[in-house]
Design a protein around this motif. Structure first.
Motif, PDB file in Angstrom:
ATOM      1  N   GLY A  74       0.795  -1.247   0.028  1.00  0.00           N
ATOM      2  CA  GLY A  74      -0.128   0.057   0.063  1.00  0.00           C
ATOM      3  C   GLY A  74       0.918   1.357   0.116  1.00  0.00           C
ATOM      4  N   MET A  75       2.168   1.067  -0.536  1.00  0.00           N
ATOM      5  CA  MET A  75       3.226   2.260  -0.327  1.00  0.00           C
ATOM      6  C   MET A  75       3.460   2.746   1.174  1.00  0.00           C
TER       7      MET A  75
ATOM      8  N   MET B 190       1.084   9.425  -2.401  1.00  0.00           N
ATOM      9  CA  MET B 190       0.618   9.186  -3.696  1.00  0.00           C
ATOM     10  C   MET B 190       1.820   9.519  -4.862  1.00  0.00           C
ATOM     11  N   VAL B 191       2.869  10.367  -4.159  1.00  0.00           N
ATOM     12  CA  VAL B 191       4.078  10.832  -4.803  1.00  0.00           C
ATOM     13  C   VAL B 191       4.984   9.438  -4.748  1.00  0.00           C
TER      14      VAL B 191
ATOM     15  N   GLY C  57      -1.067  15.478   5.173  1.00  0.00           N
ATOM     16  CA  GLY C  57       0.049  15.568   4.266  1.00  0.00           C
ATOM     17  C   GLY C  57       0.793  14.149   3.863  1.00  0.00           C
ATOM     18  N   VAL C  58       0.480  13.151   4.725  1.00  0.00           N
ATOM     19  CA  VAL C  58       0.851  11.644   4.297  1.00  0.00           C
ATOM     20  C   VAL C  58       0.396  11.199   2.992  1.00  0.00           C
ATOM     21  N   GLU C  59      -1.049  11.762   3.057  1.00  0.00           N
ATOM     22  CA  GLU C  59      -1.593  11.286   1.651  1.00  0.00           C
ATOM     23  C   GLU C  59      -0.803  11.928   0.370  1.00  0.00           C
TER      24      GLU C  59
ATOM     25  N   ALA D  19      -2.409   5.765   6.087  1.00  0.00           N
ATOM     26  CA  ALA D  19      -3.061   6.761   5.043  1.00  0.00           C
ATOM     27  C   ALA D  19      -4.257   6.283   4.465  1.00  0.00           C
ATOM     28  N   THR D  20      -5.192   6.879   3.964  1.00  0.00           N
ATOM     29  CA  THR D  20      -6.243   6.351   3.289  1.00  0.00           C
ATOM     30  C   THR D  20      -5.658   5.987   1.904  1.00  0.00           C
ATOM     31  N   THR D  21      -4.829   6.763   1.347  1.00  0.00           N
ATOM     32  CA  THR D  21      -4.081   6.237  -0.001  1.00  0.00           C
ATOM     33  C   THR D  21      -3.974   4.866   0.087  1.00  0.00           C
TER      34      THR D  21
END
Ligand SMILES: Cc1ncc(COP(=O)(O)O)c(C=O)c1O
Length: 397
Positions: free
Chosen positions: A185-186, A217-218, A211-213, A258-260
């Motif tokens: 999930g990175m 993503m990056v 900010g963790v999201e 993180a939700t991401t």
């Protein structure tokens, strides 16, 4: 500058895009859905999703202390990922170590028994590279002491013991969704609880910063773009990225995933399981073609278990130095395992409970000899032949 990846954790651009839109739309629901997915996958009564596997292990130690009603001494494997030490330091657990059997990478049962005799009441076991340990033997050893086993299955994706997936064996288990794990999930990890402990303990965690999201993503996009042998040489050559380095990290506070990451876990499940099947096939092929040379030994797998082979571990008498070309071995993704035992880490030494000194013959041998070979699907036939050629000329020095 072709450079093989040490591990390949499948992640798709489509998954990243869907995760991004889901995060914007419904943060809490995504994390809840991922928790239910993990409860089903790992047969758990309760899944608590954290920012990393290390945080989940720290939380596991905390809730176990809550359950036992005191801060117990935790027995840790002397040879494992340094993050296990980080988690124990973060949880404030007094630590004892037990040795590892270099032939199986599982606990040296006599050494584990000594730790229990000396007062340890929590035992962390961490199967390495997806090679299951003999869970039955560990349970038999621990049972007379009424100690709690924490199953740290951070590297266990795709592996099973007696038909049950690693991560589903303990009353308390931990899995990781870090960047180099079988199912990624990175980032992120989960504490999995079963039975009475699941209903009793308070395992709430603080929310994560927004900010963790963005960071996740990056990172996910960078891994998707650069995680291929034609480009991996680039990040691998940047020292401050520290790729492939083993360093002790200080503990970080436990927070929610993180939700991401939660969304990526849901999107990558099917491809992660397909990749695990391919890893197993590649490991079987390697095993079948391994040159019979003095100085090269394989790891024994317990009866009735299926390894996930996140990487393929080999005991090489001279470690990496026996390869005719170390650079070529590294370019093919061959890497040494952990360079020291946990007993050599200052932070762990400071946390050590009184009353037990020992020699760590198994762990120290592994830190000198254990080398791992990639098993993922980005290895071409030519890469696999290259690995075999290097092993064929391996010389014990
Ligand atoms: C055995 C073991 N336990 C715990 C962890 C910590 O997981 P994470 O990287 O998600 O913090 C790792 C990570 O590599 C690991 O290998």
């Amino acid at each position: 500058m072709r450079h093989q990846l040490p591990v390949y954790s499948p992640i798709s651009l489509r998954g990243i895009c869907s995760a991004t839109s889901e995060v914007a739309a419904r943060r809490t629901a995504v994390i809840q859905s991922a928790a239910r997915l993990l409860e089903r996958t790992y047969n758990a009564d309760r899944a608590v999703l954290c920012g990393s596997g290390t945080q989940a292990l720290r939380l596991a130690l905390r809730v176990t202390a809550q359950w036992l009603g005191s801060l117990p001494v935790a027995a840790l494997p002397v040879f494992t990922c340094y993050d296990v030490g980080t988690a124990a330091v973060g949880a404030g657990s007094p630590v004892m170590l037990y040795d590892i059997d270099p032939g199986t990478l599982g606990p040296d049962i006599a050494s584990l028994r000594q730790a229990l005799e000396s007062g340890a009441r929590v035992v962390v076991v961490s199967p390495l590279y997806g090679v299951p340990l003999d869970w039955g033997a560990v349970c038999d050893c621990v049972a007379p002491y009424a100690a709690v086993i924490i199953e740290d299955a951070a590297q266990g994706h795709g592996a099973s013991w007696q038909g049950r997936p690693l991560g589903s064996l303990g009353q308390v288990s931990v899995v990781s969704f870090g960047r180099g794990k079988g199912w990624t999930g990175m980032g992120g990890g989960a504490l999995l609880l079963r039975g009475e402990i699941a209903a009793t303990v308070d395992a709430r965690v603080a929310g994560s910063a927004f900010g963790v999201e963005l960071k996740t993503m990056v990172n996910a996009t960078a891994q998707w773009a650069l995680g291929r042998p034609s480009l991996y040489g680039l990040p691998a050559s940047i020292p401050w990225l520290g790729l492939g380095e083993t360093i002790y990290k200080k503990p970080a506070a436990v927070h929610q995933i993180a939700t991401t990451s939660a969304a990526l876990i849901m999107h990558s499940q099917a491809t992660a399981f397909a990749e695990a099947a391919a890893r197993r096939a590649r490991a079987a092929e390697l095993l079948g073609r391994l040159p019979a040379r003095p100085g090269i030994r394989t790891i024994e797998v317990p009866d009735g278990s299926v390894p996930g082979y996140l990487r393929f571990p080999l005991r090489l008498a001279g470690g990496m130095s026996g390869f005719s070309s170390r650079t070529q071995a590294q370019r093919l993704g061959i890497a040494p395992s952990y360079p020291t035992t946990l007993s050599a880490l200052e932070a762990v030494q400071q946390q050590m409970a009184a009353g037990r000194r020992n020699q760590w013959l198994g762990g120290e041998e592994l830190s000198r000899q254990l080398v791992t070979v990639p098993t993922h699907t980005r290895l071409t036939e030519a890469d696999r032949a290259g690995v075999l050629r290097l092993l064929d000329t391996y010389s014990e020095r």
